[in-house]
Design an enzyme around this catalytic site. Structure first.
Site, mmCIF file in Angstrom:
data_model
loop_
_atom_site.group_PDB
_atom_site.id
_atom_site.type_symbol
_atom_site.label_atom_id
_atom_site.label_comp_id
_atom_site.label_asym_id
_atom_site.label_seq_id
_atom_site.Cartn_x
_atom_site.Cartn_y
_atom_site.Cartn_z
ATOM 1 N N ARG A 148 1.110 -1.340 0.014
ATOM 2 C CA ARG A 148 -0.009 0.046 0.078
ATOM 3 C C ARG A 148 0.889 1.315 -0.251
ATOM 4 O O ARG A 148 0.445 2.043 -0.928
ATOM 5 C CB ARG A 148 -1.017 0.158 1.193
ATOM 6 C CG ARG A 148 -2.341 -0.637 0.894
ATOM 7 C CD ARG A 148 -2.093 -2.031 0.694
ATOM 8 N NE ARG A 148 -3.369 -2.694 0.515
ATOM 9 C CZ ARG A 148 -3.500 -4.020 1.020
ATOM 10 N NH1 ARG A 148 -2.892 -4.310 1.851
ATOM 11 N NH2 ARG A 148 -4.938 -4.525 0.808
ATOM 12 N N ASP B 212 0.358 -6.915 -3.135
ATOM 13 C CA ASP B 212 -0.817 -6.803 -3.109
ATOM 14 C C ASP B 212 -1.504 -5.989 -4.300
ATOM 15 O O ASP B 212 -0.482 -5.719 -5.308
ATOM 16 C CB ASP B 212 -1.096 -5.984 -1.747
ATOM 17 C CG ASP B 212 -2.432 -6.578 -1.102
ATOM 18 O OD1 ASP B 212 -3.464 -6.417 -1.843
ATOM 19 O OD2 ASP B 212 -2.493 -7.243 0.034
ATOM 20 N N HIS C 92 -5.665 -10.427 -4.007
ATOM 21 C CA HIS C 92 -4.904 -9.404 -3.781
ATOM 22 C C HIS C 92 -3.651 -9.471 -4.761
ATOM 23 O O HIS C 92 -2.716 -9.120 -4.538
ATOM 24 C CB HIS C 92 -4.411 -9.583 -2.384
ATOM 25 C CG HIS C 92 -5.370 -9.223 -1.351
ATOM 26 N ND1 HIS C 92 -5.620 -7.796 -1.150
ATOM 27 C CD2 HIS C 92 -6.189 -9.987 -0.588
ATOM 28 C CE1 HIS C 92 -6.884 -7.611 -0.119
ATOM 29 N NE2 HIS C 92 -6.947 -9.131 0.033
ATOM 30 N N ASP D 250 -6.244 -14.743 1.454
ATOM 31 C CA ASP D 250 -7.450 -14.122 2.014
ATOM 32 C C ASP D 250 -8.491 -13.398 0.933
ATOM 33 O O ASP D 250 -8.052 -12.846 -0.090
ATOM 34 C CB ASP D 250 -7.043 -13.041 3.113
ATOM 35 C CG ASP D 250 -5.888 -12.251 2.459
ATOM 36 O OD1 ASP D 250 -5.217 -12.493 1.467
ATOM 37 O OD2 ASP D 250 -5.889 -10.963 2.642
ATOM 38 N N GLU D 251 -9.539 -13.101 1.376
ATOM 39 C CA GLU D 251 -10.391 -12.078 0.657
ATOM 40 C C GLU D 251 -10.770 -12.315 -0.615
ATOM 41 O O GLU D 251 -11.007 -11.627 -1.547
ATOM 42 C CB GLU D 251 -10.273 -10.789 1.055
ATOM 43 C CG GLU D 251 -10.303 -10.432 2.741
ATOM 44 C CD GLU D 251 -9.825 -8.994 2.896
ATOM 45 O OE1 GLU D 251 -10.084 -8.629 3.899
ATOM 46 O OE2 GLU D 251 -8.789 -8.525 2.047
ATOM 47 N N TRP E 33 -6.741 -14.205 11.792
ATOM 48 C CA TRP E 33 -6.975 -12.732 11.508
ATOM 49 C C TRP E 33 -8.357 -12.165 11.875
ATOM 50 O O TRP E 33 -8.496 -11.321 12.387
ATOM 51 C CB TRP E 33 -6.453 -12.189 10.473
ATOM 52 C CG TRP E 33 -6.986 -12.568 9.067
ATOM 53 C CD1 TRP E 33 -7.067 -13.639 8.375
ATOM 54 C CD2 TRP E 33 -8.164 -11.676 8.405
ATOM 55 N NE1 TRP E 33 -7.965 -13.808 7.540
ATOM 56 C CE2 TRP E 33 -8.552 -12.232 7.348
ATOM 57 C CE3 TRP E 33 -8.468 -10.303 8.515
ATOM 58 C CZ2 TRP E 33 -9.363 -11.905 6.242
ATOM 59 C CZ3 TRP E 33 -9.607 -9.697 7.669
ATOM 60 C CH2 TRP E 33 -10.036 -10.519 6.573
ATOM 61 N N TYR F 131 -4.318 -5.714 15.069
ATOM 62 C CA TYR F 131 -4.081 -5.036 13.778
ATOM 63 C C TYR F 131 -3.816 -3.601 14.212
ATOM 64 O O TYR F 131 -4.510 -2.972 14.888
ATOM 65 C CB TYR F 131 -5.430 -5.097 13.011
ATOM 66 C CG TYR F 131 -5.300 -6.200 11.888
ATOM 67 C CD1 TYR F 131 -4.747 -7.150 12.077
ATOM 68 C CD2 TYR F 131 -6.213 -6.044 10.912
ATOM 69 C CE1 TYR F 131 -4.748 -8.342 11.227
ATOM 70 C CE2 TYR F 131 -6.294 -7.010 9.919
ATOM 71 C CZ TYR F 131 -5.516 -8.306 10.153
ATOM 72 O OH TYR F 131 -5.453 -9.161 9.192
ATOM 73 N N ASP G 132 -3.654 -0.886 12.164
ATOM 74 C CA ASP G 132 -4.296 0.228 11.425
ATOM 75 C C ASP G 132 -5.294 0.554 12.114
ATOM 76 O O ASP G 132 -6.340 1.548 11.690
ATOM 77 C CB ASP G 132 -4.650 -0.290 9.916
ATOM 78 C CG ASP G 132 -5.197 -1.726 9.776
ATOM 79 O OD1 ASP G 132 -5.611 -2.355 10.808
ATOM 80 O OD2 ASP G 132 -5.960 -1.807 8.835
ATOM 81 N N THR H 250 -1.236 -0.715 5.493
ATOM 82 C CA THR H 250 -0.825 0.722 5.465
ATOM 83 C C THR H 250 -1.624 1.800 4.630
ATOM 84 O O THR H 250 -1.161 2.483 3.996
ATOM 85 C CB THR H 250 0.722 0.774 5.101
ATOM 86 O OG1 THR H 250 0.911 -0.124 3.824
ATOM 87 C CG2 THR H 250 1.503 0.166 6.079
ATOM 88 N N GLU H 251 -2.871 1.162 4.358
ATOM 89 C CA GLU H 251 -3.947 2.123 3.310
ATOM 90 C C GLU H 251 -3.685 3.439 3.790
ATOM 91 O O GLU H 251 -3.695 4.350 3.209
ATOM 92 C CB GLU H 251 -5.177 1.776 3.415
ATOM 93 C CG GLU H 251 -5.709 0.222 2.554
ATOM 94 C CD GLU H 251 -5.371 -0.800 3.412
ATOM 95 O OE1 GLU H 251 -4.563 -0.949 4.461
ATOM 96 O OE2 GLU H 251 -5.982 -2.015 3.051
HETATM 97 C C1 ACM Z 1 -6.416 -9.436 5.944
HETATM 98 O O1 ACM Z 1 -6.569 -8.578 6.947
HETATM 99 N N1 ACM Z 1 -7.191 -9.445 4.813
HETATM 100 C C2 ACM Z 1 -5.528 -10.688 6.184
#
Ligand code: ACM
Length: 528
Positions: free
Chosen positions: A156, A185, A246, A302-303, A372, A399, A401, A450-451
């Site tokens: 990011r 990512d 990602h 993930d995601e 997570w 986390y 952030d 780090t967005e």
């Molecule tokens: C994550 O926060 N997508 C692992």
């Protein structure tokens, strides 16, 4: 009963005051006070028992010079011996150490190089917090967890070699031993891969705030330099190459392996059924495996659902699902993860993945799960029940952030935020879930996405002082942790951060360290 009570009360009387006075973080598992103190002067002799002990002794000689000079000015008496010895016959576990301070001598002992290194770090911390005078004590210390990590997302935003080295120095002082490096990512690919030059020529362009930012990445020489720098501090560097989702930066550079995705998720996934995709991944992993000596490679996982829209519509992908008797698109994702596990294993490494991969049917000897999703505790339990080793980094409270103080305006919240105290308490609130599986819980880590972290000042602010509490939770046994004592000792570590020019949040005086501004007008509190 009464006798036991008196014994416990007496033990606390000798141990607690010492623990309170000794400015050591993480708090050792066992510390006993003695009489008097050892003063480090220019006349101190440092002796060592050969091999790695000699290397550390040379370093210590230089590091202690600051006290030597100061003491000489004060005309203090010279003398005293500091001895370092690596002794396998002591049978101490890996990373464990003994530090024995009397008015005439300081002994550092360990059976492993990392243990002796931590004995030296502990001595330096004690000496620096008290101007070179170390109170007599005996410390017998060992970590609670083998995995004590910090994750930095440099896709990011990219921070560069010097910042990473500065963090590795601080991690070593805090006895953190894993640097999980999120290098790939959506916004950017950050590691040179010789076989695929477009990964950096194209994929490294842009960051979260500015898709047109010039390419920023680590060359293979940079990576080798950082891995060596970390190893010298007993820190293992674990790279992450996120897949099948990602993967936007990769697929932008090499559209032939892209699995589609729509709108803002264009190119988010790898193509899940082309052999070319798996060849590409295998070739990239060859170079990654050669650069990082760690036995683990993180493959994300993930995601995927964010950007796999075309998996549902692409005739070739749909045919593949039918041909392979996969249940659906989720089954295809799990097939991908099994392939990834096999590729990673073929490089002689073990795969780590985010907790989604616990559903993929990979053999537990081929994968480690990083938990997570704090709101999916069953995923942690399932991973343990299925025999996986687990690393804990639940969003709440691990986390970075998420904001750390109620007055802060930039960062994440989700039914609350992540203050220092919650991190220090961890893992107490979830140990009921891991009970009986202690051997499978490798440890914990603080993870910084780090967005909303675009510059080193905000990076520092989100990381510190919370990383100090992470270090204590990861190292110190539950019974030796005490938040009010931790807060008493914290100023000594903050002084170390001051000396390094780190801009941390000051929990004792929040108004004195205002929150660095949002990098962008949209970057305010973000729920979820
Ligand atoms: C994550 O926060 N997508 C692992």
């Amino acid at each position: 009963m009464k006798k036991i009570f008196i014994f416990i009360a007496l033990s606390l009387m000798t141990v607690l005051p010492v623990a309170a006075q000794q400015a050591l973080i993480p708090t050792p598992s066992r510390i006993q006070g003695g009489r008097g103190a050892f003063t480090i002067t220019s006349g101190v002799r440092i002796v060592s028992g050969g091999g790695y002990a000699d290397t550390l002794a040379t370093r210590l000689q230089e590091e202690l010079q600051e006290f030597g000079k100061r003491s000489a000015e004060k005309q203090e008496k010279s003398g005293g011996v500091i001895s370092l010895r690596l002794d396998k016959s002591l049978g101490m576990p890996d990373e464990a150490y003994m530090l024995h301070v009397t008015p005439d001598s300081i002994a550092l002992r360990a059976s492993s190089e990392s243990g002796l290194f931590y004995a030296r770090e502990a001595l330096l911390q004690l000496a620096r917090s008290a101007g070179g005078t170390v109170r007599a004590c005996r410390i017998d210390d060992r970590p609670r967890y083998a995995w004590r990590g910090f994750m930095l997302d440099e896709s990011r935003h990219f921070f560069g070699k010097e910042k990473v080295k500065q963090y590795l120095d601080i991690m070593a002082a805090l006895r953190l031993n894993v640097f999980h490096w999120h290098l790939t990512d959506e916004p950017g690919w950050r590691i040179e891969i010789k076989r695929y030059p477009l990964l950096t020529a194209e994929g490294a362009k842009g960051n979260w705030h500015d898709p047109k930012a010039p390419a920023a990445f680590y060359t293979q020489d940079d990576i080798r330099e950082i891995v060596a720098y970390a190893a010298d501090r007993h820190i293992m560097v674990v790279p992450e190459f996120d897949m099948p989702g990602h993967a936007t930066a990769v697929c932008r550079a090499y559209p032939e392996v892209s699995g589609g995705g729509e709108g803002k998720w264009k190119h988010f996934t790898f193509h899940p059924c082309k052999e070319e995709t798996f060849e590409f991944i295998s070739n990239v992993l060859d170079e990654i495996a050669a650069l990082f000596p760690a036995p683990y490679i993180h493959i994300g996982g993930d995601e995927v659902h964010y950007g796999n829209q075309s998996w549902f519509t692409d005739p070739e992908i749909q045919q593949f699902i039918r041909d392979r008797n996969l249940e659906n698109e989720k089954g295809l994702e799990q097939y991908f993860i099994r392939r990834a596990a096999d590729i990673v294993a073929s490089k002689g490494k073990t795969m780590i993945g985010w907790d989604e991969i616990a559903d993929a049917g990979v053999s537990p000897d081929k994968a480690v799960i990083m938990w997570w999703r704090h709101d999916r505790k069953h995923q942690l339990v399932k991973a343990l029940e299925n025999g996986y080793r687990v690393i804990m980094t639940p969003r709440r409270p691990l986390y970075a952030d998420f904001i750390q103080h109620g007055s802060h305006k930039v960062g994440r919240v989700w039914g609350g935020y992540n203050p220092l105290e919650d991190i220090h308490r961890f893992p107490a609130p979830i140990t009921n879930l891991t009970q009986g599986y202690d051997d499978q819980v490798m440890g914990m880590q603080f993870s910084l996405w780090t967005e909303r972290v675009a510059d080193p000042r905000r990076l520092d602010y989100m990381t510190f002082p919370r990383l100090i509490a992470v270090a204590e939770s990861a190292w110190t046994p539950a019974g030796a942790k005490d938040y009010s004592l931790f807060m008493q000792r914290l100023p000594a570590i903050l002084k170390m951060l001051d000396a390094k020019g780190i801009y941390y949040f000051n929990p004792f005086d929040p108004a004195s360290t205002p929150e660095p501004g949002a990098p962008d007008k949209d970057d305010v509190l973000k729920n979820g």
